[in-house]
Design an enzyme around this catalytic site. Structure first.
Site, PDB file in Angstrom:
ATOM      1  N   ARG A  63       0.863  -1.193   0.000  1.00  0.00           N
ATOM      2  CA  ARG A  63       0.000   0.000   0.000  1.00  0.00           C
ATOM      3  C   ARG A  63       0.901   1.245   0.000  1.00  0.00           C
ATOM      4  NH1 ARG A  63      -5.154  -1.592   1.627  1.00  0.00           N
ATOM      5  NH2 ARG A  63      -5.886   0.316   0.650  1.00  0.00           N
ATOM      6  N   VAL A  84       2.556   5.027  -0.607  1.00  0.00           N
ATOM      7  CA  VAL A  84       2.000   6.375  -0.382  1.00  0.00           C
ATOM      8  C   VAL A  84       2.753   7.413  -1.222  1.00  0.00           C
ATOM      9  CG1 VAL A  84       1.067   5.907   1.915  1.00  0.00           C
ATOM     10  CG2 VAL A  84       3.448   6.677   1.686  1.00  0.00           C
ATOM     11  N   ASP A 128     -13.214  -3.707  -4.560  1.00  0.00           N
ATOM     12  CA  ASP A 128     -13.767  -4.117  -3.254  1.00  0.00           C
ATOM     13  C   ASP A 128     -14.918  -5.101  -3.399  1.00  0.00           C
ATOM     14  OD1 ASP A 128     -13.377  -0.885  -1.596  1.00  0.00           O
ATOM     15  OD2 ASP A 128     -11.972  -2.437  -2.219  1.00  0.00           O
TER      16      ASP A 128
HETATM   17  C1  EPZ Z   1      -9.426   3.105  -1.127  1.00  0.00           C
HETATM   18  O1  EPZ Z   1      -8.136   2.762  -0.676  1.00  0.00           O
HETATM   19  C2  EPZ Z   1     -10.398   2.243  -0.331  1.00  0.00           C
HETATM   20  N1  EPZ Z   1     -10.246   2.515   1.106  1.00  0.00           N
HETATM   21  C3  EPZ Z   1     -10.134   0.763  -0.595  1.00  0.00           C
HETATM   22  O2  EPZ Z   1     -11.157   0.031   0.075  1.00  0.00           O
HETATM   23  C4  EPZ Z   1     -10.269   0.511  -2.103  1.00  0.00           C
HETATM   24  O3  EPZ Z   1      -9.952  -0.843  -2.361  1.00  0.00           O
HETATM   25  C5  EPZ Z   1      -9.299   1.429  -2.865  1.00  0.00           C
HETATM   26  O4  EPZ Z   1      -9.569   2.806  -2.524  1.00  0.00           O
HETATM   27  C6  EPZ Z   1      -9.443   1.286  -4.377  1.00  0.00           C
HETATM   28  O5  EPZ Z   1     -10.755   1.594  -4.751  1.00  0.00           O
HETATM   29  C7  EPZ Z   1     -10.790   3.631   1.615  1.00  0.00           C
HETATM   30  O6  EPZ Z   1     -11.389   4.427   0.930  1.00  0.00           O
HETATM   31  C8  EPZ Z   1     -10.627   3.831   3.106  1.00  0.00           C
HETATM   32  P1  EPZ Z   1      -5.911   3.735  -3.804  1.00  0.00           P
HETATM   33  P2  EPZ Z   1      -6.845   3.652  -1.151  1.00  0.00           P
HETATM   34  O7  EPZ Z   1      -4.922   4.739  -3.315  1.00  0.00           O
HETATM   35  O8  EPZ Z   1      -7.261   5.039  -1.400  1.00  0.00           O
HETATM   36  C9  EPZ Z   1      -1.852   2.439  -5.796  1.00  0.00           C
HETATM   37  C10 EPZ Z   1     -12.033  -1.555   1.568  1.00  0.00           C
HETATM   38  O9  EPZ Z   1     -12.109  -2.785   1.409  1.00  0.00           O
HETATM   39  N2  EPZ Z   1      -1.248   3.574  -5.075  1.00  0.00           N
HETATM   40  O10 EPZ Z   1      -7.075   4.203  -4.607  1.00  0.00           O
HETATM   41  O11 EPZ Z   1      -5.766   3.383  -0.163  1.00  0.00           O
HETATM   42  C11 EPZ Z   1      -2.333   1.333  -4.873  1.00  0.00           C
HETATM   43  O12 EPZ Z   1      -1.279   0.443  -4.546  1.00  0.00           O
HETATM   44  C12 EPZ Z   1     -10.756  -0.827   1.169  1.00  0.00           C
HETATM   45  O13 EPZ Z   1     -12.953  -0.832   2.018  1.00  0.00           O
HETATM   46  C13 EPZ Z   1       0.068   3.938  -5.396  1.00  0.00           C
HETATM   47  O14 EPZ Z   1       0.707   3.333  -6.243  1.00  0.00           O
HETATM   48  O15 EPZ Z   1      -6.483   2.951  -2.522  1.00  0.00           O
HETATM   49  C14 EPZ Z   1      -3.403   0.675  -5.721  1.00  0.00           C
HETATM   50  O16 EPZ Z   1      -2.800  -0.235  -6.618  1.00  0.00           O
HETATM   51  C15 EPZ Z   1      -9.640  -1.781   0.803  1.00  0.00           C
HETATM   52  N3  EPZ Z   1       0.630   4.978  -4.718  1.00  0.00           N
HETATM   53  C16 EPZ Z   1      -4.012   1.834  -6.498  1.00  0.00           C
HETATM   54  O17 EPZ Z   1      -3.042   2.895  -6.430  1.00  0.00           O
HETATM   55  C17 EPZ Z   1      -0.044   5.694  -3.758  1.00  0.00           C
HETATM   56  O18 EPZ Z   1       0.531   6.663  -3.191  1.00  0.00           O
HETATM   57  C18 EPZ Z   1      -5.330   2.341  -5.941  1.00  0.00           C
HETATM   58  O19 EPZ Z   1      -5.147   2.554  -4.557  1.00  0.00           O
HETATM   59  C19 EPZ Z   1      -1.368   5.309  -3.446  1.00  0.00           C
HETATM   60  C20 EPZ Z   1      -1.955   4.246  -4.122  1.00  0.00           C
END
Ligand code: EPZ
Length: 431
Positions: free
Chosen positions: A121, A123, A310
């Site tokens: 995950r 950031v 999700d």
């Molecule tokens: C949100 O997480 C949700 N959580 C997740 O739900 C959901 O699976 C996810 O969005 C995708 O829809 C909340 O809203 C609290 P992302 P988030 O940043 O924001 C990559 C649940 O089950 N990425 O949209 O943390 C990451 O690795 C949870 O309720 C980077 O590369 O997810 C992923 O492949 C689980 N660099 C993609 O982006 C970063 O700095 C999307 O992740 C951040 C993310």
């Protein structure tokens, strides 16, 4: 530590109310830090993730009151600028404190969230966002140390990552930009309804945000924000989970307090697989029933409005007992297949290979002791257990309690035979 005992084979029926969205609530609760006036937020689900967030806010110095689904938060003054590892490590989503803490206090120390079972995950996009606004970021001792002594200055930031847009990254940039000098344009913004709900909340506080829900969000910085009242949107993933339950094993299930607009991709998938899905009551209620000849399907997860990552585990449980071969590919979290090994213990025929699960439908699943691993994988195991022959024990129920409010009570109210009991063997299992 509890476990859920599920006696399978009983057809669900009747209706239930869907709770407010966990994933809309978390950034909105964090955004309360942006004002020293009280905010009141309704329909915040009583799940461990929102309770963790409330604990962190009170640890930071906020006064927090919760009465049933309504939360009142006041961050008058004396808010600390650093959150403890003890609290943050429990919930990766704590990263959404970064934007509001930095905007309010010009600096913040936040433990780097660990990874989790659904995959790494990172950031880096969150860091890119605040650096673009002029903040200095150092990583030391597992913490992000961020400073913007001269405040933040608006600019244009492209938030696209290798796996597409970032939901919480977009949220953090919006929350950091609302009090920045000048205008911030967010390119490749996440379009999820939870991002729109946060923007609506911030605008009620006096922010000037345009374009939320589209790929480009514009934030005009303002001097300060005031208190407000807000009701969070329905939880589209909880609704989707119960829609899958209705398609798997029910005489017909009605879900109230949903939002048809947010459920388009899930609805289309269930219709394509031959199930009955009918909205009524202005799209705030939906009726779901198993199709007479259910069909296999093909899912590629995608950022909203595509099929949500999700929801892929829940659909995998449905595909496990759907004739034919179904394929689920998760390009957002390619490792998010922990549920498949547990479903195979129940007789599912699934092959997982580099971010794709190939599911060959079987006539029926059979009960087995299984172990929850993450929030949505656990939901998939509950769905499978409801349809399985025999009595299934699902250990480590705390994973489900993170995001499903009163799950056992809701299941009992629609005719499921479930019981939550203390998991006495938990010690041995954990060991
Ligand atoms: C949100 O997480 C949700 N959580 C997740 O739900 C959901 O699976 C996810 O969005 C995708 O829809 C909340 O809203 C609290 P992302 P988030 O940043 O924001 C990559 C649940 O089950 N990425 O949209 O943390 C990451 O690795 C949870 O309720 C980077 O590369 O997810 C992923 O492949 C689980 N660099 C993609 O982006 C970063 O700095 C999307 O992740 C951040 C993310």
């Amino acid at each position: 530590m509890d476990k859920l005992i599920v006696e399978g084979g009983y057809k669900l029926k009747g209706s239930l109310n869907i709770s407010g969205s966990k994933n809309a609530s978390l950034p909105i609760l964090a955004a309360s830090l942006l004002t020293d006036e009280p905010v009141r937020i309704s329909r915040v689900p009583d799940v461990s993730d929102t309770n963790y967030m409330l604990q962190i806010l009170s640890q930071l110095g906020a006064s927090v009151e919760r009465s049933s689904g309504t939360v009142r938060i006041e961050n008058a003054d004396g808010i600390s600028s650093s959150a403890s590892y003890e609290q943050v490590r429990k919930m990766r989503a704590s990263i959404c404190l970064l934007g509001p803490m930095l905007a309010r206090m010009k600096r913040c120390t936040l433990p780097l969230p660990g990874g989790c079972v659904i995959g790494d995950r990172p950031v880096d996009l969150h860091v890119r966002a605040v650096q673009a606004l002029g903040a200095r970021v150092r990583v030391k001792g597992g913490n992000l140390h961020i400073e913007a002594p001269n405040g933040l200055v608006g600019t244009t930031v492209d938030m696209r990552g290798d796996n597409g847009p970032t939901v919480l990254g977009t949220d953090n940039l919006m929350m950091a930009a609302v009090l920045a000098r000048g205008t911030t344009v967010i390119e490749s913004a996440a379009r999820e309804p939870e991002v729109v709900d946060l923007a609506n909340f911030l605008n009620k506080m006096g922010a000037r945000i345009e374009g939320a829900g589209s790929r480009t969000i514009t934030v005009h910085g303002v001097e300060s924000l005031h208190g407000c009242e807000h009701t969070v949107i329905p939880d589209r993933i909880e609704a989707g989970t119960f829609m899958v339950a209705g398609a798997m094993i029910s005489e017909g299930l009605t879900l109230n307090r949903v939002c048809r607009e947010h459920l388009k991709a899930i609805t289309e998938m269930l219709l394509e697989c031959g199930h009955k899905v009918e909205f009524f009551n202005d799209g705030e209620s939906v009726f779901v029933q198993p199709g007479a000849n259910p069909r296999s399907g093909k899912i590629n997860t995608a950022p909203y409005p595509g099929f949500p990552t999700d929801m892929q585990a829940q659909m995998t449980a449905l595909f496990a007992i759907t004739p034919g071969i179904s394929v689920v590919r998760d390009s957002i979290f390619p490792q998010r297949f922990m549920h498949c090994s547990e479903l195979k213990r129940m007789g599912a025929n699934i092959r997982v290979d580099s971010g794709t699960a190939v599911i060959t439908g079987v006539d029926g699943l059979s009960a087995a002791p299984v172990m929850a691993s993450d929030l949505r994988a656990s939901a998939a195991l509950v769905l499978a257990a409801l349809a399985a022959e025999g009595t299934t024990e699902i250990h480590r129920l705390y994973h489900i309690d993170r995001g499903y409010e009163m799950l056992d009570e809701k299941l009992l109210s629609i005719g499921a035979h479930v019981k939550r009991v203390p998991d006495v063997e938990a010690g041995s299992v954990e060991a």
